[in-house]
Enzyme design. Structure first.
Site, PDB file in Angstrom:
ATOM      1  N   ASP A  83      -1.768   8.117  -6.654  1.00 19.16           N
ATOM      2  CA  ASP A  83      -0.422   7.572  -6.524  1.00 19.16           C
ATOM      3  C   ASP A  83       0.542   8.169  -7.543  1.00 19.16           C
ATOM      4  O   ASP A  83       1.670   8.535  -7.223  1.00 19.16           O
ATOM      5  CB  ASP A  83      -0.459   6.038  -6.671  1.00 19.16           C
ATOM      6  CG  ASP A  83      -1.448   5.409  -5.707  1.00 19.16           C
ATOM      7  OD1 ASP A  83      -1.858   6.099  -4.755  1.00 19.16           O
ATOM      8  OD2 ASP A  83      -1.818   4.242  -5.909  1.00 19.16           O
ATOM      9  N   GLY A 117       0.815  -1.215   0.000  1.00 21.03           N
ATOM     10  CA  GLY A 117       0.000   0.000   0.000  1.00 21.03           C
ATOM     11  C   GLY A 117       0.844   1.259   0.000  1.00 21.03           C
ATOM     12  O   GLY A 117       0.374   2.326   0.400  1.00 21.03           O
TER      13      GLY A 117
HETATM   14  C1  GLA Z   1      -4.924   2.762  -4.222  1.00 25.49           C
HETATM   15  C2  GLA Z   1      -5.232   3.522  -5.507  1.00 25.49           C
HETATM   16  C3  GLA Z   1      -5.406   5.021  -5.212  1.00 25.49           C
HETATM   17  C4  GLA Z   1      -6.420   5.250  -4.104  1.00 25.49           C
HETATM   18  C5  GLA Z   1      -6.098   4.368  -2.893  1.00 25.49           C
HETATM   19  C6  GLA Z   1      -7.147   4.437  -1.818  1.00 25.49           C
HETATM   20  O1  GLA Z   1      -3.682   3.130  -3.737  1.00 25.49           O
HETATM   21  O2  GLA Z   1      -4.198   3.342  -6.445  1.00 25.49           O
HETATM   22  O3  GLA Z   1      -5.771   5.688  -6.389  1.00 25.49           O
HETATM   23  O4  GLA Z   1      -7.713   5.032  -4.560  1.00 25.49           O
HETATM   24  O5  GLA Z   1      -5.933   3.012  -3.258  1.00 25.49           O
HETATM   25  O6  GLA Z   1      -7.218   5.700  -1.275  1.00 25.49           O
END
Ligand code: GLA
Length: 486
Positions: free
Chosen positions: A205, A158
Site C-alpha cells: 500500500d 480496502g
Molecule cells: C492489506 C495490506 C497489504 C496487503 C493486502 C492484501 O491491504 O496492507 O500489505 O497484504 O492487504 O493483499
C-alpha cells in the site's frame, strides 16, 4: 483575473490527476476549500505546502506481499491531502476537514503513546514516530507542523485510506523538516512505521501510493523493493464496487489478517525444516518466497509434493506444529505467533490452515507473473480470467471473502465484467472489475440496481455502511501520479 500561478497550479493538478481539463474544476474547488480552511483555522502562517497521497486498487496479487511475492496495483484518483505549515516547536496539530474526525495534537518524538485503537490520529503518529525511529528526522531538532487534512478515499473499504494517511503524514513531516526523500526507501520505512497500528501489513500500500505512475499499473516486487510500470488498456476500464461491508484495519479484519500472516510464517518454518531434513542441509526461509522452486533448484512439481508432505493437507494445532518442528509450543508461540507490537495471535479453534494458505500464495504469485505479461501485451481476456481465478483462490483457500463480496462478484459478471475479484485484504471492502469500455455504462447502471438497490433492500438483516453518493462506492478508476508535494 487568472494569474500565472493559478494557471501553473491547474496544470500541475491536471498532471497529478491525469484528467482532461474539463474534469479539473472539482479538484480546484477542493484544494481552494482546503487552503481556505487552513487559513481560517491557523491564520496567516506564511506559505503553506500541499502534500497528497493516493489510495490504490490492487488488480491482482492478494496476500502475496508479506510472503515476498509480487503484487499488481494501480493508484486511484481518491487521495489524502494535507495543507501544512511548520509549527514553532515540535507540536503536531491536525484539523480534519471532516468534523466527525475532529482535531488531534501531539508532540513529535521517538516513542509516541497511541490514541485508542482505530483512531485516525494513530496513522499520523505512526509516520512521525517511524521516521524518527529510522533516523530520517532527528528527535532533538524535529519540527512539528499544523495541518488541515482532507480525504476522498472511502475508509475501511480496502482502498488503502490508512496507508495513504501514513504516507501523506510522512511527507508532511519530511517537508517541514527540509528533508528530501527517495520514494523506494521511504515506502519501506513507512511500511515498517505503519505496523505501529497493529497490523502486520506487507509493503504494497505504501509502495504504490509513493511510486504510482499516472495512467499505469505497477508490478511491485519486494525484498528488495522494485517496480515495473505497465500501461493500462484503453479498451477496458477497471471499476471499483464497494460491498459496503467494513473491512477495518483496526478491528476484527486486523485479527483475521494477522492470523493469515502467522499461518504463512508457520508454513515457511515447517516447510524449510522438513526440506532441511530431507535434503540433509540447512534450508532457512523467513518468507514463503524463499522456498520458490527456482531458489531450491527443484521443479514446481517436486516443491509442491515436498510442501504437501511438510504441511499436511489438514489444519494443524499448535502442539502438532511444535512436534513437527521439534520445539516447545511456547517457543513456537514466541517465535512465530508473536506480532511486532508484542501481541500473540491466538490458536484458531479449527487449527492453522497451512496447506490451504500456502496453495493460495504460491498460485497467486504465479498468476501475478502471467497477469503482468497479459496486461503488457493487451491480452485482456487472459488477464480477466486470472482475476477470476484469483478471486476463487482468495475465497476457497485463503478464506477472505464474505457473502456480500460473493454477491457483488456474481452481479458484476452478469453485467458486463469479464473479470471480477475482491481487492485488498478482503473480509468486506471492495471488488475490482475489468469491463470493456463499451459496456461500462451498462455495468454501472446494472450493478447499481442489482446490488445497491435490490441486494441491500433484500438483506435488511445485514449492516451496510451508509454512503452519500453512488459515485463514492461505484466508480471507474483512473491511475494518478504517486504521492508527493503538489
Ligand atoms: C492489506 C495490506 C497489504 C496487503 C493486502 C492484501 O491491504 O496492507 O500489505 O497484504 O492487504 O493483499
Amino acid at each position: 483575473m487568472i494569474s500565472n500561478a493559478d494557471v501553473q497550479f491547474s496544470e500541475r493538478l491536471q498532471a497529478v490527476y491525469h484528467c482532461p481539463a474539463d474534469e479539473l474544476p472539482p479538484h480546484l474547488i477542493r484544494y481552494t476549500r482546503l487552503i481556505d480552511s487552513f487559513h481560517t483555522r491557523y491564520g496567516d502562517t506564511g506559505t503553506a505546502t500541499i502534500v497528497r497521497a493516493p489510495g490504490r486498487v490492487n488488480l491482482i496479487g492478494e496476500h502475496t506481499d508479506y510472503n515476498g511475492y509480487p503484487v499488481l496495483p494501480m493508484t486511484i484518483d481518491r487521495d489524502i491531502v494535507f495543507i501544512i505549515a511548520p509549527s514553532e516547536g515540535n507540536e503536531i496539530n491536525l484539523t480534519n476537514e471532516d468534523p466527525s474526525f475532529g482535531e488531534r495534537s501531539f508532540t513529535a518524538s521517538r516513542t509516541i503513546t497511541p490514541y485508542k485503537q482505530g483512531d485516525w490520529g494513530n496513522y499520523v503518529k505512526a509516520a512521525v514516530q517511524g521516521l524518527i525511529h529510522e533516523g530520517v528526522v532527528e528527535e532533538r531538532s524535529a519540527k512539528g507542523f499544523r495541518a488541515v487534512v482532507g480525504g476522498t478515499i472511502p475508509g475501511s473499504a480496502g482502498l488503502s485510506s490508512s496507508s495513504a494517511l501514513v504516507v501523506a503524514s510522512g511527507l508532511a513531516f519530511l517537508a517541514v523538516n527540509d528533508k528530501s526523500f527517495e520514494p523506494m526507501l521511504l515506502a519501506d520505512q513507512l511500511a515498517r512505521a505503519e505496523r505501529y497500528v497493529g497490523m502486520e501489513g506487507g509493503g504494497m500500500d505504501q509502495a504504490i501510493s509513493l511510486l504510482g505512475v499516472a495512467g499505469k499499473a505497477l508490478k511491485i516486487n519486494f525484498y528488495p523493493l522494485r517496480q515495473e510500470s505497465i500501461q493500462l488498456p484503453e479498451s477496458a476500464a477497471f471499476v471499483v464496487c464497494n460491498s459496503l461491508v467494513q473491512a477495518s484495519k483496526s478491528e476484527s479484519g486486523r485479527d483475521a489478517y494477522n492470523l493469515r500472516v502467522v499461518e504463512c510464517r508457520v508454513a515457511a518454518a515447517l516447510f524449510s525444516s522438513s526440506l532441511s531434513k530431507k535434503l540433509g542441509k540447512p534450508i532457512t526461509a523467513r518468507l514463503l518466497s524463499d522456498l520458490a522452486p527456482s531458489l531450491l533448484h527443484r521443479t514446481e512439481r517436486e516443491v509442491e509434493q515436498d510442501a504437501r508432505m511438510a504441511l499436511g493437507t489438514q489444519p494443524l494445532s499448535l502442539l502438532e506444529i511444535a512436534l513437527r518442528l521439534g520445539e516447545d509450543p511456547s517457543e513456537v508461540r514466541r517465535r512465530l505467533c508473536t506480532l511486532k507490537d508484542g501481541s500473540v495471535v491466538a490458536e484458531p479453534p479449527e487449527g492453522f490452515k497451512l496447506w490451504q494458505r500456502y496453495r493460495h500464495v504460491v498460485s497467486e504469485a504465479a498468476r501475478v507473473e502471467r497477469a503482468a505479461a497479459a496486461l503488457s501485451s493487451g491480452a485482456l481476456d487472459e488477464f480477466a480470467a486470472l482475476m477470476n481465478e484469483s478471486h476463487a483462490s482468495c475465497r476457497d483457500d485463503y478464506e477472505v471473502s464474505c457473502d456480500e463480496l460473493e454477491a457483488l462478484v456474481t452481479i458484476a459478471r452478469g453485467h458486463g465484467a469479464i473479470g471480477a475479484r475482491l481487492t485488498g485484504a478482503g473480509f468486506g471492502g471492495c471488488t475490482v472489475n475489468i469491463v470493456p469500455v463499451e459496456h461500462v455504462g451498462r455495468f454501472l447502471s446494472g450493478v447499481r440496481r442489482a446490488y445497491y438497490e435490490t441486494y441491500r433492500r433484500d438483506h435488511p438483516e445485514k449492516i451496510f455502511v451508509p454512503f452519500r453518493s453512488i459515485d463514492d462506492v461505484l466508480f471507474v478508476c483512473r491511475a494518478t501520479k504517486g504521492a508527493g508535494v503538489v
